[in-house]
Design an enzyme around this catalytic site. Sequence first.
Site, PDB file in Angstrom:
ATOM      1  N   ASN A 156       0.856  -1.187   0.000  1.00  0.00           N
ATOM      2  CA  ASN A 156       0.000   0.000   0.000  1.00  0.00           C
ATOM      3  C   ASN A 156       0.894   1.240   0.000  1.00  0.00           C
ATOM      4  OD1 ASN A 156      -1.843   2.040   0.383  1.00  0.00           O
ATOM      5  ND2 ASN A 156      -2.676   1.254   2.310  1.00  0.00           N
ATOM      6  N   GLY A 177       9.506   2.509  -1.141  1.00  0.00           N
ATOM      7  CA  GLY A 177       8.495   1.485  -0.935  1.00  0.00           C
ATOM      8  C   GLY A 177       8.996   0.094  -0.614  1.00  0.00           C
ATOM      9  N   ASP A 376      23.537   3.551  16.623  1.00  0.00           N
ATOM     10  CA  ASP A 376      23.879   4.721  15.825  1.00  0.00           C
ATOM     11  C   ASP A 376      24.467   5.826  16.704  1.00  0.00           C
ATOM     12  OD1 ASP A 376      23.520   6.206  13.206  1.00  0.00           O
ATOM     13  OD2 ASP A 376      22.294   7.475  14.500  1.00  0.00           O
ATOM     14  N   GLU A 405      28.612   2.764  16.593  1.00  0.00           N
ATOM     15  CA  GLU A 405      29.197   3.617  15.561  1.00  0.00           C
ATOM     16  C   GLU A 405      30.078   4.673  16.229  1.00  0.00           C
ATOM     17  OE1 GLU A 405      27.675   6.321  11.791  1.00  0.00           O
ATOM     18  OE2 GLU A 405      26.728   6.564  13.753  1.00  0.00           O
TER      19      GLU A 405
END
Length: 659
Positions: A156, A177, A376, A405
């Site tokens: 969708n 998507g 992160d 990181e």
Amino acid sequence: MKLSSVSYLASIILLSLITSCTNEVKDAKTLSQLTESDIKISRIDPTDWYAGMNNPTLQLMVYGEGIREAKVSVKGAKMDSLVQLDSPNYLLVYLNLRGTKAGTLPLTFTLGDKQTTVAYQLKEREMAGKDRIGFSNADVLYMLMPDRFAQGGEHNPQIEGLNTYKEDRTQPSLRHGGNLEGIRQHLDYFKELGVTALWFTPVLENNSPDTDNGFSTYHGYATTDYYRVDPRFGTNDDYRRLVSEAHQQGLKIVMDMIFNHCGFEHPWVSDLPSKDWLNTPEWLSEKQSGRDPMTGFTANADGSEPAKSAYLQTSYKLTPVMDPYAAKVDMRETVDGWFVPSMPDLNQRNPHVRQYLIQNSIWWIETVGIDGIRMDTYPYADRAAMAEWMRVLDAEYPNFNTVGETWVTEPAYTAAWQKDSKLSNENSYLKTVMDFAFFDRLNQAKHEETDGWWNGFNRLYNSFVYDYLYPNPSSVMAFIENHDTDRFLGNGCDTLALKQALALLLTINRTPQLYYGTEVLMNGTKEVTDGYVRKDFPGGFAGDTHNCFTAEGRTPAENAMFTWLSRLLHWRQGNDLIIKGSQTQFIPWKGVYVITRQHEGRTSLTILNGTSQPATFEAARYAEVIGEAKKATDVITGQPVQIDQNVNLAPRQTLIVEF
């Protein structure tokens, strides 16, 4: 994540707390058993919990209009404390679950003559914490971006209830998507390639609107709900199914998390739980109209000098965190400054923020069964708080693994962040760190001729000589590129350089990480936008005419690279020579760089001609590792190689042999 990886600058829109919470309840069914009353509890985090944890403490963050003043009672567990925050719309309930069995915990909230009971679910754990085995140097991690990898199922393109967004594969900074189902449908591809673990960039809800100039949070680094998979990717159940089926295929899953900051559309931002929930939150109360989101300045209508806002931008310089001479202003800018104005900086020094984040990581381990975490922007968050998170996780899951990181290209800096480092007076408890020194030196070397001193592969040699700084070099994650860097190939297709880089990456004493598409020669640079190093995987989307998931769909050049890398990866799998072997490196000699691994009578040689001219592997120089051996086997071709005599090497040739 680096500044350039978050080029998205959100239009600052404050969502109502109630709307955001309603979306969460619909997806996660957080409060499926509420009694009818006038007390409105819109959400509880975590949505459920687990019996039998080593640490019996559970923080419940209760959201609801005026809920701060409620009295709370619980049956079946001990309530340690209630914490009233600055906002009237939050209440923290701290429970002690020692000895509590799985089942329903009735939580009763009373406000005057009104009362509500919530049936909070306490679940059985699937396994003991010690039985959760994380990734290690025996694995090869394959990093991918869910939005850009593949789309599967009945997709969708417009999910109802989310802020304005658009899918457009022609726009590099909008959503394309991809989803979790697309990844699940290609698990066999990863097996064929030979990787053993998958690292997805963040999959949690990023409900930030697209900007007028074509940017979105497709990358996932602006979390707006820590307990909900972004519905564009799928559901929490879809994520769990993907992890389960990956495990059946022998693949581990590493989850990308961000504790340093959240997205601007997180409910906390529109209704701060407490004044110190964020770093420098005063900027939120300023008038935003006309303010430059990067500088924090607003131009005055009369042309006079603009006033500086309270907004504090991080300097992106991580060195102050370890600098013994760091100025306070430099430290504050690094740790308390916001990554970008659309990503509010969380204050992990607040013990309730810290507890919330710690529990969230535990919840995902227990709920979907992830095998590791990649954190992160690790040094941007509070150092002591992150160490506490790691200590708690290690106590609960001693065989789990987390990689942080740590983007500084000096080995001494990176080594100081590793667990039990003698270079730091504060133990980070972080088992795995990212080897930006390897990335940096390799990407310089690929453009150079290897000489007798500093250039070419001398840069790698002179980096590895500092491995004595690491408590555990094998638990350092090496990579040649990722989502925040130019592709190793740049805008070209130098397969000779790429093979040399991959040969090093996969045979040295490190935990290696690949970036999606390298195996089929995906390239790109960041000159225009990060989207050009985050292109869609060919064949991952309906209508693609180029399909790199199959040999038939790949070009001859792509097939050649895929086959070469796949053979190397499968040779590496379960190979104690690489996993446990000792390492010896030789100073580059006449342009040739050699690294060897040895274990229980077996030896491998990684031989690289670091020049654009023919060169010679002079066997006598490497007698200490060759010994009496006369022949070796080429790992890629399976052909015999005579190693008791000189071996002629073509320009930039890569040769990996074992005997």
